[in-house]
Motif scaffolding. Structure first.
Motif, mmCIF file in Angstrom:
data_model
loop_
_atom_site.group_PDB
_atom_site.id
_atom_site.type_symbol
_atom_site.label_atom_id
_atom_site.label_comp_id
_atom_site.label_asym_id
_atom_site.label_seq_id
_atom_site.Cartn_x
_atom_site.Cartn_y
_atom_site.Cartn_z
ATOM 1 N N MET A 1 0.840 -1.201 0.000
ATOM 2 C CA MET A 1 0.000 0.000 0.000
ATOM 3 C C MET A 1 0.875 1.252 0.000
ATOM 4 N N LYS A 2 0.548 2.204 -0.864
ATOM 5 C CA LYS A 2 1.295 3.450 -0.961
ATOM 6 C C LYS A 2 0.538 4.577 -0.261
ATOM 7 N N VAL A 3 1.227 5.697 -0.050
ATOM 8 C CA VAL A 3 0.643 6.835 0.653
ATOM 9 C C VAL A 3 0.702 8.060 -0.258
ATOM 10 N N SER A 4 -0.238 8.984 -0.067
ATOM 11 C CA SER A 4 -0.303 10.177 -0.916
ATOM 12 C C SER A 4 0.436 11.344 -0.269
ATOM 13 N N PRO A 5 0.890 12.322 -1.069
ATOM 14 C CA PRO A 5 1.523 13.517 -0.497
ATOM 15 C C PRO A 5 0.604 14.263 0.465
ATOM 16 N N GLU A 6 -0.690 14.281 0.162
ATOM 17 C CA GLU A 6 -1.653 14.972 1.029
ATOM 18 C C GLU A 6 -1.719 14.326 2.404
ATOM 19 N N ALA A 7 -1.677 12.994 2.438
ATOM 20 C CA ALA A 7 -1.715 12.287 3.723
ATOM 21 C C ALA A 7 -0.441 12.537 4.522
ATOM 22 N N LEU A 8 0.707 12.582 3.843
ATOM 23 C CA LEU A 8 1.973 12.844 4.530
ATOM 24 C C LEU A 8 1.998 14.251 5.106
ATOM 25 N N LYS A 9 1.439 15.191 4.377
ATOM 26 C CA LYS A 9 1.453 16.595 4.798
ATOM 27 C C LYS A 9 0.719 16.794 6.117
ATOM 28 N N LYS A 10 -0.216 15.893 6.423
ATOM 29 C CA LYS A 10 -0.993 15.996 7.668
ATOM 30 C C LYS A 10 -0.190 15.530 8.888
ATOM 31 N N LEU A 11 0.922 14.841 8.649
ATOM 32 C CA LEU A 11 1.757 14.359 9.751
ATOM 33 C C LEU A 11 2.719 15.462 10.177
ATOM 34 N N LYS A 12 2.857 15.650 11.460
ATOM 35 C CA LYS A 12 3.709 16.727 11.974
ATOM 36 C C LYS A 12 5.141 16.624 11.453
ATOM 37 N N LEU A 13 5.629 15.409 11.318
ATOM 38 C CA LEU A 13 7.010 15.203 10.882
ATOM 39 C C LEU A 13 7.249 15.760 9.480
ATOM 40 N N PHE A 14 6.210 15.740 8.643
ATOM 41 C CA PHE A 14 6.376 16.160 7.249
ATOM 42 C C PHE A 14 5.527 17.386 6.906
ATOM 43 N N ALA A 15 5.040 18.084 7.897
ATOM 44 C CA ALA A 15 4.125 19.208 7.663
ATOM 45 C C ALA A 15 4.768 20.320 6.841
ATOM 46 N N LYS A 16 6.074 20.510 6.985
ATOM 47 C CA LYS A 16 6.761 21.592 6.267
ATOM 48 C C LYS A 16 7.672 21.076 5.156
ATOM 49 N N ALA A 17 7.495 19.814 4.804
ATOM 50 C CA ALA A 17 8.327 19.233 3.738
ATOM 51 C C ALA A 17 7.965 19.841 2.389
ATOM 52 N N SER A 18 8.950 19.906 1.525
ATOM 53 C CA SER A 18 8.716 20.431 0.176
ATOM 54 C C SER A 18 7.925 19.419 -0.643
ATOM 55 N N ASP A 19 7.341 19.897 -1.749
ATOM 56 C CA ASP A 19 6.590 19.003 -2.630
ATOM 57 C C ASP A 19 7.494 17.905 -3.181
ATOM 58 N N GLU A 20 8.740 18.253 -3.487
ATOM 59 C CA GLU A 20 9.678 17.256 -4.015
ATOM 60 C C GLU A 20 9.957 16.168 -2.980
ATOM 61 N N SER A 21 10.118 16.593 -1.711
ATOM 62 C CA SER A 21 10.377 15.629 -0.644
ATOM 63 C C SER A 21 9.176 14.725 -0.420
ATOM 64 N N LEU A 22 7.996 15.293 -0.479
ATOM 65 C CA LEU A 22 6.781 14.496 -0.295
ATOM 66 C C LEU A 22 6.656 13.444 -1.396
ATOM 67 N N GLN A 23 6.970 13.834 -2.614
ATOM 68 C CA GLN A 23 6.922 12.871 -3.713
ATOM 69 C C GLN A 23 7.968 11.772 -3.514
ATOM 70 N N ALA A 24 9.167 12.180 -3.067
ATOM 71 C CA ALA A 24 10.223 11.188 -2.824
ATOM 72 C C ALA A 24 9.826 10.227 -1.706
ATOM 73 N N LEU A 25 9.197 10.761 -0.661
ATOM 74 C CA LEU A 25 8.743 9.915 0.446
ATOM 75 C C LEU A 25 7.661 8.944 -0.014
ATOM 76 N N CYS A 26 6.753 9.428 -0.843
ATOM 77 C CA CYS A 26 5.690 8.557 -1.359
ATOM 78 C C CYS A 26 6.270 7.393 -2.159
ATOM 79 N N SER A 27 7.325 7.669 -2.900
ATOM 80 C CA SER A 27 7.965 6.618 -3.698
ATOM 81 C C SER A 27 8.734 5.633 -2.825
ATOM 82 N N ALA A 28 9.319 6.142 -1.730
ATOM 83 C CA ALA A 28 10.181 5.307 -0.891
ATOM 84 C C ALA A 28 9.426 4.534 0.179
ATOM 85 N N ALA A 29 8.295 5.083 0.635
ATOM 86 C CA ALA A 29 7.616 4.512 1.797
ATOM 87 C C ALA A 29 6.567 3.482 1.408
#
Length: 239
Positions: A1-29
């Motif tokens: 199961m994969k996760v969306s950038p919008e879902a990651l943005k709601k987490l405090k750890l990634f609240a201020k992450a850049s769009d590029e980082s969110l995309q990279a996290l979605c691919s890696a996680a």
């Protein structure tokens, strides 16, 4: 199961992450689901992944010299579960799901590269480490054998209401299931002692305990209960 950038943005750890980082996290996680009581990792286990609580709750604990379980932390969504992010290092604690929960599992090498490229994530990681250190210091102070069990319980409930408190008409609900056994494992106290103390707090209308949920009637009353027993402020910390 994969996760969306919008879902990651709601987490405090990634609240201020850049769009590029969110995309990279979605691919890696990948999102892993753990039924209640499932082991996520062991103490002294070689970990090559970073585990981030995504939903639900996880408990971090140690096994004492007497083979008892001592719960150190209960962690909710958006928090790091393992401390050492360096590849090829051992875990220093046990982790299991406190209820049915999900976690993001990301390779350490990938996570470190994302941290290197996005200082906002690095700052969020540092803040989580700092918060955990502050809570550890408070726990050490409150673990003094001169502090009565009822004061230790009051301090732990006061802390839990900070992390999991929900305002309700009856007071502040600690929105996690807590059994007498759970509390005894948090405090390193006998289950029977904890049970008697909870009954005392209920009788004095300081808390409500129903369906494994504890509601603090009024935090000010908890502080008053603590102070009236004349425990010196340098013996125990509520804040």
């Amino acid at each position: 199961m994969k996760v969306s950038p919008e879902a990651l943005k709601k987490l405090k750890l990634f609240a201020k992450a850049s769009d590029e980082s969110l995309q990279a996290l979605c691919s890696a996680a990948k999102v892993v689901t753990y039924p209640k009581g499932s082991r996520v990792f062991y103490d002294k286990e070689m970990l090559d992944n970073v585990y981030v609580a995504f939903s639900g709750k996880f408990c971090l604990y140690k096994i004492t010299a007497t083979s008892d379980r001592r719960i150190i932390f209960i962690k909710g969504g958006g928090t790091l579960l393992n401390d050492n992010l360096q590849p090829g290092t051992l875990s220093v604690i046990y982790c299991e799901s406190f209820e049915r929960s999900t976690a993001l599992v990301i390779g350490k090498q990938q996570f470190l590269r994302i941290m290197k490229d996005d200082f906002n994530i690095t700052l969020a990681v540092i803040e989580q480490y700092s918060s955990k250190l502050r809570k550890t210091y408070r726990q050490l102070k409150n673990a003094l054998t001169t502090v009565p069990v009822d004061k230790k319980i009051v301090a732990r409930l006061y802390a839990l209401r900070r992390d999991f408190g929900v305002i309700t008409p009856s007071g502040i609900l600690i929105d996690i299931p807590i059994t007498v056994t759970n509390l005894s494992e948090m405090l390193g106290a006998q289950r029977e002692t904890v049970s008697r103390t909870l009954k005392k707090l209920i009788k004095e209308d300081l808390i409500v305990y129903k369906n494994k949920r504890i509601t603090i009637r009024n935090p000010d009353d908890i502080v008053h209960f603590y102070n009236r027993e004349k425990v010196r402020c340098n013996e125990m910390t509520l804040i």
